[in-house]
Motif scaffolding. Structure first.
Motif, PDB file in Angstrom:
ATOM      1  N   GLY A 175     -29.687 -21.084 -33.998  1.00  0.00           N
ATOM      2  CA  GLY A 175     -30.383 -22.335 -33.683  1.00  0.00           C
ATOM      3  C   GLY A 175     -30.661 -23.192 -34.901  1.00  0.00           C
ATOM      4  N   LEU A 176     -29.768 -23.136 -35.876  1.00  0.00           N
ATOM      5  CA  LEU A 176     -29.982 -23.885 -37.114  1.00  0.00           C
ATOM      6  C   LEU A 176     -29.496 -25.325 -37.005  1.00  0.00           C
ATOM      7  CD1 LEU A 176     -28.866 -21.223 -39.753  1.00  0.00           C
ATOM      8  CD2 LEU A 176     -31.177 -21.778 -39.023  1.00  0.00           C
ATOM      9  N   ARG A 177     -30.124 -26.182 -37.780  1.00  0.00           N
ATOM     10  CA  ARG A 177     -29.637 -27.550 -37.939  1.00  0.00           C
ATOM     11  C   ARG A 177     -28.441 -27.509 -38.887  1.00  0.00           C
ATOM     12  NH1 ARG A 177     -35.266 -27.666 -38.423  1.00  0.00           N
ATOM     13  NH2 ARG A 177     -36.281 -28.939 -36.830  1.00  0.00           N
ATOM     14  N   ARG A 178     -27.602 -28.530 -38.818  1.00  0.00           N
ATOM     15  CA  ARG A 178     -26.428 -28.603 -39.690  1.00  0.00           C
ATOM     16  C   ARG A 178     -26.838 -28.536 -41.162  1.00  0.00           C
ATOM     17  NH1 ARG A 178     -23.274 -34.018 -39.097  1.00  0.00           N
ATOM     18  NH2 ARG A 178     -25.181 -34.707 -40.072  1.00  0.00           N
ATOM     19  N   SER A 179     -27.849 -29.288 -41.544  1.00  0.00           N
ATOM     20  CA  SER A 179     -28.295 -29.303 -42.946  1.00  0.00           C
ATOM     21  C   SER A 179     -28.809 -27.933 -43.380  1.00  0.00           C
ATOM     22  CB  SER A 179     -29.388 -30.354 -43.144  1.00  0.00           C
ATOM     23  OG  SER A 179     -30.505 -30.063 -42.318  1.00  0.00           O
ATOM     24  N   GLU A 180     -29.423 -27.191 -42.459  1.00  0.00           N
ATOM     25  CA  GLU A 180     -29.940 -25.862 -42.792  1.00  0.00           C
ATOM     26  C   GLU A 180     -28.808 -24.870 -43.016  1.00  0.00           C
ATOM     27  OE1 GLU A 180     -34.160 -26.298 -40.335  1.00  0.00           O
ATOM     28  OE2 GLU A 180     -32.449 -25.346 -39.358  1.00  0.00           O
ATOM     29  N   VAL A 181     -27.763 -24.962 -42.212  1.00  0.00           N
ATOM     30  CA  VAL A 181     -26.597 -24.083 -42.390  1.00  0.00           C
ATOM     31  C   VAL A 181     -25.953 -24.361 -43.740  1.00  0.00           C
ATOM     32  CG1 VAL A 181     -24.253 -23.586 -41.578  1.00  0.00           C
ATOM     33  CG2 VAL A 181     -26.117 -23.752 -39.935  1.00  0.00           C
ATOM     34  N   MET A 209     -26.120 -30.185 -30.417  1.00  0.00           N
ATOM     35  CA  MET A 209     -26.016 -29.661 -29.047  1.00  0.00           C
ATOM     36  C   MET A 209     -25.994 -28.137 -29.066  1.00  0.00           C
ATOM     37  SD  MET A 209     -23.350 -32.260 -27.223  1.00  0.00           S
ATOM     38  CE  MET A 209     -23.268 -31.478 -25.623  1.00  0.00           C
ATOM     39  N   LEU A 210     -25.456 -27.554 -30.125  1.00  0.00           N
ATOM     40  CA  LEU A 210     -25.442 -26.095 -30.233  1.00  0.00           C
ATOM     41  C   LEU A 210     -26.856 -25.566 -30.440  1.00  0.00           C
ATOM     42  CD1 LEU A 210     -22.227 -25.837 -32.411  1.00  0.00           C
ATOM     43  CD2 LEU A 210     -22.469 -25.092 -30.037  1.00  0.00           C
ATOM     44  N   ARG A 211     -27.664 -26.279 -31.194  1.00  0.00           N
ATOM     45  CA  ARG A 211     -29.080 -25.915 -31.380  1.00  0.00           C
ATOM     46  C   ARG A 211     -29.836 -26.025 -30.059  1.00  0.00           C
ATOM     47  NH1 ARG A 211     -33.367 -25.741 -35.193  1.00  0.00           N
ATOM     48  NH2 ARG A 211     -35.126 -27.086 -34.701  1.00  0.00           N
ATOM     49  N   HIS A 212     -29.598 -27.123 -29.325  1.00  0.00           N
ATOM     50  CA  HIS A 212     -30.221 -27.289 -28.004  1.00  0.00           C
ATOM     51  C   HIS A 212     -29.788 -26.169 -27.067  1.00  0.00           C
ATOM     52  CE1 HIS A 212     -31.906 -31.089 -29.085  1.00  0.00           C
ATOM     53  NE2 HIS A 212     -30.816 -31.797 -28.971  1.00  0.00           N
ATOM     54  N   SER A 213     -28.515 -25.811 -27.119  1.00  0.00           N
ATOM     55  CA  SER A 213     -27.982 -24.757 -26.255  1.00  0.00           C
ATOM     56  C   SER A 213     -28.627 -23.415 -26.595  1.00  0.00           C
ATOM     57  CB  SER A 213     -26.459 -24.671 -26.398  1.00  0.00           C
ATOM     58  OG  SER A 213     -25.874 -25.906 -26.038  1.00  0.00           O
TER      59      SER A 213
END
Length: 188
Positions: free
Chosen positions: A46-52, A138-142
């Motif tokens: 459930g990470l944000r892009r910037s966190e990854v 959307m992957l985080r929301h999913s």
């Protein structure tokens, strides 16, 4: 004299969510191990892009099965879950690429580009036959919605996502399938 002017209402949109099948088909379309690990972390943690992209190799805690997020949104540190399946992929990726500073590095040794992640996700969605525009968010929301569907407590999801307020996390109850399961069909 400006007190009587009404502010326009801020629109409240529901988060767009992929089904579990769509996420699986999206991941199946990614052949590059680095790309698969990036997308896997976006979804399974459930990470944000910037966190990854800010992750360092030492942020993966395989003993406790956690991912440490340093200075995420709001300059907050937090932990989130690490998938056992993804850990195997991450180990293979690490052996192959041997990243030094960042977990995901560009060829010049700097952090991987946010634009590259956008391209990875959109191309994989296209190959998977997903008709709508798919974003990393959307992957985080999913992630949040699928956890809620499986019965995970909303407070735990709030902690994993790093939300200050439970109100922010409650939006997922509007799109979770289990929110509608116990409602009777009026036409039957």
């Amino acid at each position: 004299r400006f007190y009587s002017i009404e502010r326009p209402r801020k629109s409240k949109k529901l988060p767009e969510v992929l089904s579990i099948m769509e996420v699986q088909s999206l991941l199946a379309e990614i052949n590059n191990i680095k790309h698969r690990c990036i997308v896997g972390l976006l979804y399974s943690s459930g990470l944000r892009r910037s966190e990854v992209l800010a992750l360092r190799p030492e942020d993966i805690d395989s003993k406790r099965m956690l991912v440490r997020v340093n200075q995420g949104k709001g300059k907050k540190d937090r932990y989130t879950i690490l998938s056992a399946t993804l850990l195997k992929e991450l180990r293979n990726y690490y052996k192959r690429y041997q990243p030094r500073t960042f977990l995901f590095e560009s060829p010049n040794g700097k952090a991987y580009s946010p634009t590259s992640v956008v391209n990875i996700v959109s191309r994989a969605a296209l190959r998977a036959g997903i008709k709508r525009r798919v974003t990393s968010y959307m992957l985080r929301h999913s992630f949040a919605t699928h956890l809620l569907d499986k019965g995970t407590d909303l407070r735990k999801i709030q902690v994993l996502l790093g939300h200050n307020s439970s109100k922010t996390t409650e939006i997922y109850t509007h799109v979770a399938e289990n929110s509608f399961r116990d409602i009777d069909d009026l036409l039957s």
